[in-house]
Design an enzyme around this catalytic site. Sequence first.
Site, short mmCIF file in Angstrom:
data_model
loop_
_atom_site.label_atom_id
_atom_site.label_comp_id
_atom_site.label_asym_id
_atom_site.label_seq_id
_atom_site.Cartn_x
_atom_site.Cartn_y
_atom_site.Cartn_z
N LYS A 102 -7.74 2.58 -3.23
CA LYS A 102 -8.15 2.42 -1.82
C LYS A 102 -8.79 3.73 -1.35
O LYS A 102 -8.14 4.77 -1.27
CB LYS A 102 -6.90 2.12 -0.98
N GLU A 125 -14.76 -5.44 1.67
CA GLU A 125 -14.05 -5.54 2.95
C GLU A 125 -15.02 -5.76 4.11
O GLU A 125 -16.00 -5.05 4.26
CB GLU A 125 -13.24 -4.27 3.19
N LYS A 183 0.64 4.70 1.03
CA LYS A 183 -0.13 5.65 1.85
C LYS A 183 0.84 6.45 2.71
O LYS A 183 1.77 5.90 3.30
CB LYS A 183 -1.18 4.96 2.71
N ASN A 196 -10.46 -7.13 7.35
CA ASN A 196 -9.65 -6.09 7.99
C ASN A 196 -9.44 -6.47 9.45
O ASN A 196 -10.40 -6.68 10.19
CB ASN A 196 -10.33 -4.72 7.88
N GLU A 256 -5.94 -7.99 5.82
CA GLU A 256 -5.52 -6.59 5.80
C GLU A 256 -5.23 -6.08 7.21
O GLU A 256 -5.97 -6.39 8.14
CB GLU A 256 -6.63 -5.71 5.20
N SER A 257 -4.20 -5.29 7.34
CA SER A 257 -3.83 -4.57 8.58
C SER A 257 -3.06 -5.45 9.57
O SER A 257 -3.37 -6.62 9.76
CB SER A 257 -5.04 -3.97 9.28
N GLU A 303 0.80 -1.22 0.00
CA GLU A 303 0.00 0.00 0.00
C GLU A 303 0.84 1.27 0.00
O GLU A 303 1.74 1.43 0.83
CB GLU A 303 -0.91 -0.01 1.23
#
Length: 265
Positions: free
Chosen positions: A117, A170, A57, A191, A222-223, A55
């Site tokens: 995203k 998601e 970001k 997530n 994710e995360s 990602e």
Amino acid sequence: MSRFAKAGDTVEKLVENSYKAIDEGAYDLKREVSHDAISLKKAILSCPHAALITEVKFSSPSRGQIRNFGTPAEIALAMEEAGATALSVLTQPYLFDGSVQNLIAIRKAVAIPLLMKDIVVSDVQIDAAKKAGADCILLIKAVFDRNLAESSMESLYDRAAKKGLQVLVEAHSSQEYADCIKSRYELVGINNRNLSDLAVDIKNTERLIKEHGKGSSIIISESGISKPADIQYLKKAGADAFLVGTSIMETGDIGAKVAELYNAL
């Protein structure tokens, strides 16, 4: 001020920011990037090692500023060269320091699938995703379950599909994930971050897959992923791909970090 969102928890704040960005013209694009769609699903299924969606970001609600050097294109290229299967590009200006212009710049630099995203609540964002060269968009189930978007998730999903965009749906909770598996969405993200208090629990992926299985969906965890052991644990739990942002963006050598995680499997 949108007629949907009210001041309150994180989801409402993120949604409010999306409407604000739409109203301010953040997704208005004059030109379209010429681009043949690249399948995120195929890229994941054909990956010989860990299928990483890395990602790009620069900030996040939980961490504030994560990185303040390197252009989006330079970062994306380093990720691609180190083995990233696909890239997730933040396009939400508020709290994430993202932009559709970053997506355009990255599309011109790399040849792997791009996920736009964002907190998608409107056709406007889907149209911008297509114009900017995205291959996939994100729809967050909680946003639609709470009727915070302009239309239903099915409506926005169909609009994206008609434009040749894949959709990553998601889920955060057990019920959201169960609904996604029942609906047989091709790409389902779990997530590991609780959207109410932003706490991260990497075991969320294992817990939800154990409860409801995977069906025919490709599952993206994710995360909270920062080391090879995390990838190995999540793969064993049933995840097919891994979306990793902060732990890569905060490192001094992006290429080395991506390679380390890519070679975890």
